[in-house]
Design an enzyme around this catalytic site. Structure first.
Site, short mmCIF file in Angstrom:
data_model
loop_
_atom_site.label_atom_id
_atom_site.label_comp_id
_atom_site.label_asym_id
_atom_site.label_seq_id
_atom_site.Cartn_x
_atom_site.Cartn_y
_atom_site.Cartn_z
N ARG A 1 -23.23 17.02 23.60
CA ARG A 1 -22.66 16.28 22.59
C ARG A 1 -21.89 15.50 23.76
O ARG A 1 -20.51 14.41 23.32
CB ARG A 1 -22.12 16.82 21.34
CG ARG A 1 -20.43 15.80 20.60
CD ARG A 1 -21.15 14.66 20.49
NE ARG A 1 -22.19 14.37 20.11
CZ ARG A 1 -23.51 13.25 19.83
NH1 ARG A 1 -22.85 12.48 20.10
NH2 ARG A 1 -24.54 13.90 19.42
N LYS B 1 -4.54 -1.77 25.82
CA LYS B 1 -5.37 -1.83 23.83
C LYS B 1 -6.43 -0.29 24.67
O LYS B 1 -7.78 -0.93 24.12
CB LYS B 1 -5.20 -2.48 23.19
CG LYS B 1 -3.83 -3.51 23.37
CD LYS B 1 -4.30 -4.20 22.67
CE LYS B 1 -3.23 -5.35 21.90
NZ LYS B 1 -3.39 -6.80 20.98
N LYS C 1 7.18 -10.12 28.02
CA LYS C 1 6.31 -10.35 27.17
C LYS C 1 7.72 -11.05 26.01
O LYS C 1 8.92 -11.03 26.49
CB LYS C 1 6.00 -9.15 25.91
CG LYS C 1 4.56 -8.73 27.49
CD LYS C 1 3.64 -7.57 26.80
CE LYS C 1 3.12 -7.88 24.58
NZ LYS C 1 1.93 -9.26 25.72
N GLU D 1 4.27 -13.95 29.62
CA GLU D 1 3.45 -14.41 28.03
C GLU D 1 5.01 -15.40 26.92
O GLU D 1 5.96 -15.92 27.27
CB GLU D 1 3.77 -13.55 26.64
CG GLU D 1 3.27 -13.54 25.52
CD GLU D 1 3.70 -12.51 24.62
OE1 GLU D 1 2.16 -11.11 24.42
OE2 GLU D 1 3.91 -12.24 23.67
N ASP E 1 -0.24 -17.04 24.37
CA ASP E 1 -0.56 -16.25 23.32
C ASP E 1 -0.45 -16.74 21.70
O ASP E 1 0.39 -17.10 21.53
CB ASP E 1 1.01 -15.29 22.83
CG ASP E 1 0.76 -14.25 22.18
OD1 ASP E 1 -0.78 -13.54 22.49
OD2 ASP E 1 1.44 -13.76 21.68
#
Length: 286
Positions: free
Chosen positions: A106, A141, A173, A203, A224
Site C-alpha cells: 500500500r 498548494k 501578494k 501579484e 491574478d
C-alpha cells in the site's frame, strides 16, 4: 511536444518520506493480516501494473517502500519516471518474502498512484497549450511533507516549478501590499532586501496596479484572477518590460483561454491539490 526526462531525486531525499509512511501503516504490531494468513518463509512474485494509461511517477519511492521493509526483496523496474504507458503495462516486478511484499504494497502504491496522477494531468495540460508560448507551473498548494515529490511529479509531466518554499524567491501578494501600505512601498522594501540573488515577483489584480509595479521596475508580475480580455491587455503593457504569469483558479477547462493571451507562465494549484490518482495495482504473478 518533446518532454525531456527529469533527473531522479536522490534516495536520501526520499527515504524519510517512505519511512514515515511505513511507520504510519505498520503501527504498533505490524502487518497482522499477512502474519496471520501467510507462512513466514513463503516466497512470491508480484507485478506492479498500470490499470489506466498515463505518465508514471514514483518508481523510486515504490522501490524504497519494499527495500525498507525487506532489503532482500528484488525490485525490477520496467519503466522510468516520466514515461507514458498504456493500461495493462507492467511497471515493475517484485520478488521475495510474501509477507513483506504485501506489507509494503500500500505504501508503494500510494506514492505511485498519487504522483502518477499529478504527472499525467500535467502532461495533458502541457500538451493542450503546446501551440502557445506559455509554460505551466505549479504552486505551493501542496500536501504538507510531500512538496518535494509533488513538484517532482509536475516536472515529470513536463511542467515547471514555481517557488519550492518561502525562502527561494520574493512573491509580493495582496496581503503584503495591504500591510505595507501600497504596492510601491512593498516593492521598494523588497528591492532593498533582495540584493542581486533573490528574484522578485509581484501579484497584481488590476491594470492600475500593474502599471505601478512596472514603473517600480519589477521584471516578473503575477496576474491574478484576470479575465482573458484583461490578461491580453496586461501582456501588451508588459512587453519589453516584464515577464507575465497568470494565476487564480485556472483549470484544465480554462487554461487554453489563459494561454491564448500570450502570458509567459500559467500557475496552477490544480496540479497538486485537485488531480485524480492514476489507477495502479499490485497483482500476483504465479
Amino acid at each position: 511536444m518533446t518532454i525531456e526526462k527529469e533527473p531522479a531525486l536522490d534516495d536520501v531525499l526520499l527515504k524519510p518520506l517512505v519511512e514515515n509512511a511505513l511507520t504510519e501503516d505498520l503501527g504498533r504490531r505490524g502487518d497482522v493480516t499477512s502474519q496471520a494468513t501467510i507462512p513466514a518463509d513463503m516466497q512470491a512474485q508480484l507485478q506492479i501494473k498500470a490499470r489506466q494509461a498515463g505518465v508514471i511517477c514514483g518508481i523510486d519511492l515504490a522501490r524504497l517502500s519494499f527495500a525498507l521493509v525487506d532489503a532482500q526483496i528484488e525490485f525490477i523496474a520496467q519503466v522510468q519516471d516520466g514515461e507514458t504507458v498504456e493500461a495493462g503495462a507492467v511497471l515493475a516486478t517484485v520478488k521475495g518474502n510474501a509477507r513483506h511484499l504485501l506489507t509494503a504494497e500500500r505504501t508503494a502504491l500510494n506514492f505511485m498512484t498519487h504522483l502518477s496522477g499529478i504527472a499525467t494531468a500535467t502532461r495533458q495540460i502541457v500538451d493542450s497549450v503546446a501551440q502557445y508560448p506559455a509554460q505551466i507551473t505549479c504552486t505551493r498548494k501542496t500536501i504538507p511533507g510531500l512538496r518535494i515529490v509533488q513538484k517532482y511529479a509536475v516536472r515529470c509531466g513536463g511542467g515547471r516549478n514555481h517557488r519550492l518554499g518561502l525562502d527561494d524567491a520574493i512573491l509580493i501578494k495582496d496581503n503584503h501590499i495591504a500591510i505595507a501600505g501600497d504596492i510601491k512601498t512593498a516593492i521598494q522594501q523588497a528591492q532593498k532586501f533582495a540584493g542581486h540573488l533573490i528574484p522578485i515577483e509581484v501579484e497584481v489584480d488590476t491594470l492600475e496596479q500593474l502599471e505601478q509595479a512596472l514603473d517600480a521596475g519589477v521584471s516578473l508580475v503575477l496576474l491574478d484572477n484576470m479575465s482573458p480580455e484583461t490578461l491580453s491587455q496586461a501582456v501588451t503593457m508588459c512587453q519589453g518590460r516584464a515577464k507575465t504569469e497568470a494565476s487564480g483558479g485556472i483549470t484544465p477547462e480554462t487554461v487554453q483561454a489563459a494561454a491564448s493571451t500570450g502570458v509567459d507562465f500559467i500557475a496552477m494549484g490544480y496540479l497538486t491539490h485537485s488531480t485524480t490518482a492514476l489507477d495502479i495495482g499490485l497483482d500476483f504473478s504465479a
